[in-house]
Design a protein around this motif. Structure first.
Motif, PDB file in Angstrom:
ATOM      1  N   PRO A   1      43.343  51.007  37.703  1.00 30.80           N
ATOM      2  CA  PRO A   1      42.842  51.244  39.063  1.00 30.80           C
ATOM      3  C   PRO A   1      41.338  51.480  39.126  1.00 30.80           C
ATOM      4  CG  PRO A   1      44.861  52.491  38.682  1.00 30.80           C
ATOM      5  CD  PRO A   1      44.465  51.913  37.361  1.00 30.80           C
ATOM      6  N   GLU A   2      40.770  52.110  38.085  1.00 33.10           N
ATOM      7  CA  GLU A   2      39.331  52.394  38.103  1.00 33.10           C
ATOM      8  C   GLU A   2      38.501  51.125  37.958  1.00 33.10           C
ATOM      9  OE1 GLU A   2      41.495  53.732  36.019  1.00 33.10           O
ATOM     10  OE2 GLU A   2      41.738  55.760  36.823  1.00 33.10           O
ATOM     11  N   GLN A   3      39.104  50.052  37.474  1.00 34.15           N
ATOM     12  CA  GLN A   3      38.401  48.780  37.304  1.00 34.15           C
ATOM     13  C   GLN A   3      38.996  47.705  38.221  1.00 34.15           C
ATOM     14  OE1 GLN A   3      40.020  50.194  34.480  1.00 34.15           O
ATOM     15  NE2 GLN A   3      38.250  51.441  33.919  1.00 34.15           N
ATOM     16  N   ALA A   4      39.452  48.112  39.398  1.00 38.16           N
ATOM     17  CA  ALA A   4      40.149  47.173  40.289  1.00 38.16           C
ATOM     18  C   ALA A   4      39.273  45.991  40.685  1.00 38.16           C
ATOM     19  CB  ALA A   4      40.648  47.907  41.531  1.00 38.16           C
ATOM     20  N   ASP A   5      37.976  46.228  40.918  1.00 38.55           N
ATOM     21  CA  ASP A   5      37.090  45.125  41.305  1.00 38.55           C
ATOM     22  C   ASP A   5      36.969  44.107  40.180  1.00 38.55           C
ATOM     23  OD1 ASP A   5      36.694  46.310  43.742  1.00 38.55           O
ATOM     24  OD2 ASP A   5      34.697  47.082  43.276  1.00 38.55           O
ATOM     25  N   LEU A   6      36.810  44.598  38.956  1.00 42.74           N
ATOM     26  CA  LEU A   6      36.712  43.691  37.820  1.00 42.74           C
ATOM     27  C   LEU A   6      38.032  42.962  37.599  1.00 42.74           C
ATOM     28  CD1 LEU A   6      35.315  42.483  35.358  1.00 42.74           C
ATOM     29  CD2 LEU A   6      35.917  44.555  34.082  1.00 42.74           C
ATOM     30  N   ALA A   7      39.147  43.685  37.690  1.00 38.29           N
ATOM     31  CA  ALA A   7      40.447  43.051  37.489  1.00 38.29           C
ATOM     32  C   ALA A   7      40.664  41.928  38.503  1.00 38.29           C
ATOM     33  CB  ALA A   7      41.562  44.092  37.614  1.00 38.29           C
ATOM     34  N   ALA A   8      40.290  42.156  39.748  1.00 39.07           N
ATOM     35  CA  ALA A   8      40.465  41.129  40.780  1.00 39.07           C
ATOM     36  C   ALA A   8      39.561  39.930  40.522  1.00 39.07           C
ATOM     37  CB  ALA A   8      40.182  41.726  42.162  1.00 39.07           C
ATOM     38  N   GLU A   9      38.319  40.191  40.148  1.00 38.84           N
ATOM     39  CA  GLU A   9      37.396  39.081  39.897  1.00 38.84           C
ATOM     40  C   GLU A   9      37.819  38.294  38.661  1.00 38.84           C
ATOM     41  OE1 GLU A   9      34.478  36.499  40.849  1.00 38.84           O
ATOM     42  OE2 GLU A   9      35.213  38.195  42.036  1.00 38.84           O
ATOM     43  N   TRP A  10      38.205  39.020  37.611  1.00 44.75           N
ATOM     44  CA  TRP A  10      38.715  38.330  36.421  1.00 44.75           C
ATOM     45  C   TRP A  10      39.922  37.478  36.785  1.00 44.75           C
ATOM     46  CZ3 TRP A  10      43.679  38.739  34.659  1.00 44.75           C
ATOM     47  CH2 TRP A  10      43.960  38.010  33.491  1.00 44.75           C
ATOM     48  N   PHE A  11      40.835  38.033  37.572  1.00 39.90           N
ATOM     49  CA  PHE A  11      42.056  37.307  37.928  1.00 39.90           C
ATOM     50  C   PHE A  11      41.727  36.027  38.683  1.00 39.90           C
ATOM     51  CE2 PHE A  11      45.338  36.284  41.021  1.00 39.90           C
ATOM     52  CZ  PHE A  11      46.436  36.103  40.183  1.00 39.90           C
ATOM     53  N   ARG A  12      40.778  36.100  39.622  1.00 42.14           N
ATOM     54  CA  ARG A  12      40.406  34.896  40.377  1.00 42.14           C
ATOM     55  C   ARG A  12      39.907  33.796  39.440  1.00 42.14           C
ATOM     56  NH1 ARG A  12      37.911  38.963  43.666  1.00 42.14           N
ATOM     57  NH2 ARG A  12      39.111  39.320  45.586  1.00 42.14           N
ATOM     58  N   GLY A  13      39.053  34.176  38.495  1.00 44.01           N
ATOM     59  CA  GLY A  13      38.545  33.183  37.561  1.00 44.01           C
ATOM     60  C   GLY A  13      39.615  32.648  36.642  1.00 44.01           C
ATOM     61  N   TRP A  14      40.487  33.534  36.162  1.00 44.33           N
ATOM     62  CA  TRP A  14      41.590  33.149  35.267  1.00 44.33           C
ATOM     63  C   TRP A  14      42.525  32.171  35.962  1.00 44.33           C
ATOM     64  CZ3 TRP A  14      46.898  35.238  35.095  1.00 44.33           C
ATOM     65  CH2 TRP A  14      47.544  35.032  33.865  1.00 44.33           C
ATOM     66  N   LEU A  15      42.943  32.513  37.168  1.00 48.09           N
ATOM     67  CA  LEU A  15      43.849  31.649  37.918  1.00 48.09           C
ATOM     68  C   LEU A  15      43.164  30.352  38.339  1.00 48.09           C
ATOM     69  CD1 LEU A  15      46.584  31.211  39.258  1.00 48.09           C
ATOM     70  CD2 LEU A  15      45.741  32.497  41.242  1.00 48.09           C
ATOM     71  N   GLY A  16      41.908  30.454  38.745  1.00 46.45           N
ATOM     72  CA  GLY A  16      41.191  29.253  39.157  1.00 46.45           C
ATOM     73  C   GLY A  16      41.054  28.247  38.031  1.00 46.45           C
ATOM     74  N   ALA A  17      40.759  28.731  36.812  1.00 40.60           N
ATOM     75  CA  ALA A  17      40.654  27.835  35.668  1.00 40.60           C
ATOM     76  C   ALA A  17      41.995  27.194  35.345  1.00 40.60           C
ATOM     77  CB  ALA A  17      40.123  28.603  34.463  1.00 40.60           C
TER      78      ALA A  17
END
Length: 274
Positions: free
Chosen positions: A217-233
């Motif tokens: 939860p403390e890194q929610a912004d990073l987790a969301a941004e990482w997820f977008r890039g991971w899924l997009g790739a």
């Protein structure tokens, strides 16, 4: 969804820096300290410096005066990295200075590194080809310099709560990491093994450590941004995933926003010494 929907690269590097710092293997740094004690400035070459997170992190953990040479293809990133080194000091308060070199770091030779005490890189190896890794390893080994390469992805990801699409997206993402770009076949998750083998063939002593991101939860912004890039790739690699990925993305990003998403992204750190 496409890879281009993610943050600009410099912003992405800034967002991930705290997670990188928390993940890197500190005990490999401990092994370096005994070799780097000197009254003269220790010269360190950092390859693929980006915005300089590796140099800032490591300089503060090593003793004595240091001079860092930052290498990257992007002049703007190098300028940011050099500026961000202002005020950084060594572990014992000794001064740290910096210079930059813009160019193809995979073309460095043993002569280019001969004056150094250490070569470093972070989140670099998986973006190289097998031939480029061989050249980088040869330059380090022929110069007789230790090399600390941190945070190379291994392709293993665990999301919680689990979802049936997780392994499908992971496999597609890993295929994307191994794609061919402008005639270059990237190593992706195979990079650490290839690098370790290349050093071993040259008589190097190689140590590896896990260096996973653990995002909550403390890194929610990073987790969301990482997820977008991971899924997009993954969807770029396998366009047929775009349909099912839409609902999957909505579920995962809602979990991240609510602090329910946990992400473990495996990396490995490697220290090679002669």
């Amino acid at each position: 969804m496409t890879v281009e929907e993610t943050l600009p690269f410099a912003d992405w590097l800034r967002l991930r820096e705290p997670a990188d710092a928390a993940a890197r293997a500190e005990d490999l740094v401990d092994a370096l300290r005994l070799r780097l004690t000197s009254d003269a400035p220790t010269l360190i070459h950092d390859l693929g410096s980006g915005t300089g997170s590796m140099s800032r992190w490591l300089a503060a953990r090593l003793p004595g005066p240091q001079h860092w040479v930052l290498h990257d293809r992007d002049a703007d990133l190098l300028s940011r990295a050099a500026d961000a080194m202002t005020g950084v000091t060594a572990a014992d308060g000794a001064p740290v200075t910096v210079s930059t070199r813009c160019g193809d770091l995979t073309r460095l030779t043993a002569t280019d590194l001969a004056d150094s005490a250490l070569v470093t890189a972070s989140a670099l190896l998986d973006m190289l080809t097998a031939e480029e890794v061989e050249r980088v390893v040869a330059a380090c080994a022929d110069a007789g310099r230790p090399a600390l390469f941190a945070l190379s992805v291994t392709g293993q990801v665990r999301l919680t709560p689990a979802d049936p699409l997780d392994p499908v997206i992971e496999a597609a993402f890993n295929d994307h990491q191994r794609r061919t770009v402008d005639g270059r076949r990237l190593l992706g998750p195979d990079a650490v093994a290839a690098t370790a083998a290349a050093f071993a063939r040259r008589g190097g002593n190689v140590r590896e450590r896990r260096s996973p991101w653990r995002l909550g939860p403390e890194q929610a912004d990073l987790a969301a941004e990482w997820f977008r890039g991971w899924l997009g790739a993954a969807c770029e690699q396998r366009p047929e995933l775009a349909g099912p990925a839409q609902a999957y993305s909505e579920r995962r990003l809602a979990d991240a926003a609510a602090g329910r998403l946990g992400v473990l992204v495996e990396h490995r750190d490697l220290l090679a010494q002669g």
